[in-house]
Motif scaffolding. Sequence first.
Motif, PDB file in Angstrom:
ATOM      1  N   PRO A 199     -20.199  42.515 -25.070  1.00  0.00           N
ATOM      2  CA  PRO A 199     -18.908  43.146 -24.776  1.00  0.00           C
ATOM      3  C   PRO A 199     -18.421  44.097 -25.863  1.00  0.00           C
ATOM      4  CG  PRO A 199     -18.833  40.794 -24.284  1.00  0.00           C
ATOM      5  CD  PRO A 199     -20.127  41.043 -24.992  1.00  0.00           C
TER       6      PRO A 199
ATOM      7  N   GLU B 159     -25.505  32.333 -19.117  1.00  0.00           N
ATOM      8  CA  GLU B 159     -24.368  32.457 -18.234  1.00  0.00           C
ATOM      9  C   GLU B 159     -23.072  31.961 -18.878  1.00  0.00           C
ATOM     10  OE1 GLU B 159     -27.211  31.042 -17.685  1.00  0.00           O
ATOM     11  OE2 GLU B 159     -28.096  31.655 -15.765  1.00  0.00           O
TER      12      GLU B 159
ATOM     13  N   GLY C 294     -23.357  33.357 -23.563  1.00  0.00           N
ATOM     14  CA  GLY C 294     -23.652  34.715 -23.979  1.00  0.00           C
ATOM     15  C   GLY C 294     -24.865  34.797 -24.885  1.00  0.00           C
TER      16      GLY C 294
ATOM     17  N   SER D 205     -13.657  38.490 -16.829  1.00  0.00           N
ATOM     18  CA  SER D 205     -14.334  37.883 -17.980  1.00  0.00           C
ATOM     19  C   SER D 205     -15.811  38.235 -18.072  1.00  0.00           C
ATOM     20  CB  SER D 205     -14.170  36.356 -17.935  1.00  0.00           C
ATOM     21  OG  SER D 205     -14.721  35.848 -16.728  1.00  0.00           O
ATOM     22  N   SER D 206     -16.505  38.328 -16.934  1.00  0.00           N
ATOM     23  CA  SER D 206     -17.948  38.574 -17.009  1.00  0.00           C
ATOM     24  C   SER D 206     -18.489  38.886 -15.629  1.00  0.00           C
ATOM     25  CB  SER D 206     -18.669  37.346 -17.579  1.00  0.00           C
ATOM     26  OG  SER D 206     -18.550  36.250 -16.680  1.00  0.00           O
ATOM     27  N   TYR D 207     -19.737  39.362 -15.628  1.00  0.00           N
ATOM     28  CA  TYR D 207     -20.500  39.522 -14.398  1.00  0.00           C
ATOM     29  C   TYR D 207     -21.517  38.385 -14.295  1.00  0.00           C
ATOM     30  CZ  TYR D 207     -18.881  44.423 -14.285  1.00  0.00           C
ATOM     31  OH  TYR D 207     -18.123  45.562 -14.262  1.00  0.00           O
TER      32      TYR D 207
ATOM     33  N   SER E 206     -25.561  41.817 -13.860  1.00  0.00           N
ATOM     34  CA  SER E 206     -25.648  42.554 -15.125  1.00  0.00           C
ATOM     35  C   SER E 206     -27.021  43.197 -15.290  1.00  0.00           C
ATOM     36  CB  SER E 206     -25.366  41.623 -16.305  1.00  0.00           C
ATOM     37  OG  SER E 206     -24.067  41.096 -16.245  1.00  0.00           O
TER      38      SER E 206
END
Length: 259
Positions: A189, A210, A213, A235-237, A242
């Motif tokens: 990120p 997952e 990170g 927050s995330s994919y 990704s």
Amino acid sequence: MTEDVAEDVTEAVMRQWREAAPSAVLLDGFHALKHALRFGADVRLTLASDRRAVLALARELADDLSGVLARSVVEIPADALRELVPRIHTTAVAALAVRRDADANAQTLSRLPRPAPIVVLDNPRNLGNVGAVVRLAAGFGATGVVTTGDMDPWHPNVVRAGAGLHYATAVERRSIDALPPGPLYVLDPEGEDIRSVDIPDDALLAFGSERHGISPELRARATRLVALPMRPQVSSYNLATSVAMTLFHWGGPPAAAPA
């Protein structure tokens, strides 16, 4: 075929399956079998509870394989197949194949220059996600998928989720110290916006697990940190998402010429 002969055939192939299964790769379902055959897998035994249905499916979806399947599919009762493969795929066919040669994979992964990046999954935890990434990597023409950590990327659930496409790309497990050569582009990120970065063909594209990170050890080795664009407060994919976005940004295989 008489009932006695049919029982003898069933007993024989079940015994053959049990002897071969511990060291073989389970191809569970028609699509896994189809892809494995198309990409050169050495398939040793193929069983189905409805041979006619499998051959009809081949004529509909993979007519290029109709001949080889007609010669190789052995029908056994559904109960017998369930003894060998407790979680039977809806297509009711399963096969055992030889795992792709590890030495050949090692040569493919270590070769430079290479025509496409290698996807590195750092200590992944979800078997289905790893299989989805293998399927993506095969579709994009990536050189391979390398995992770190204790998960076996050839686990039956990974092969199932990958639809047998382990035979279309080099899939192996490595320690961080033994990763293939090439510049390491780590998805993070805090990295540069990937849209401003050109990804070379010989790159290693590293993705974290997952939940946790990227590991500090792998992050410290990065040639560049790159980030996917994401709306604030998201927050995330998903891992496979990704990977797909990153491979799409890289460019993918050359477009097929018009017929």
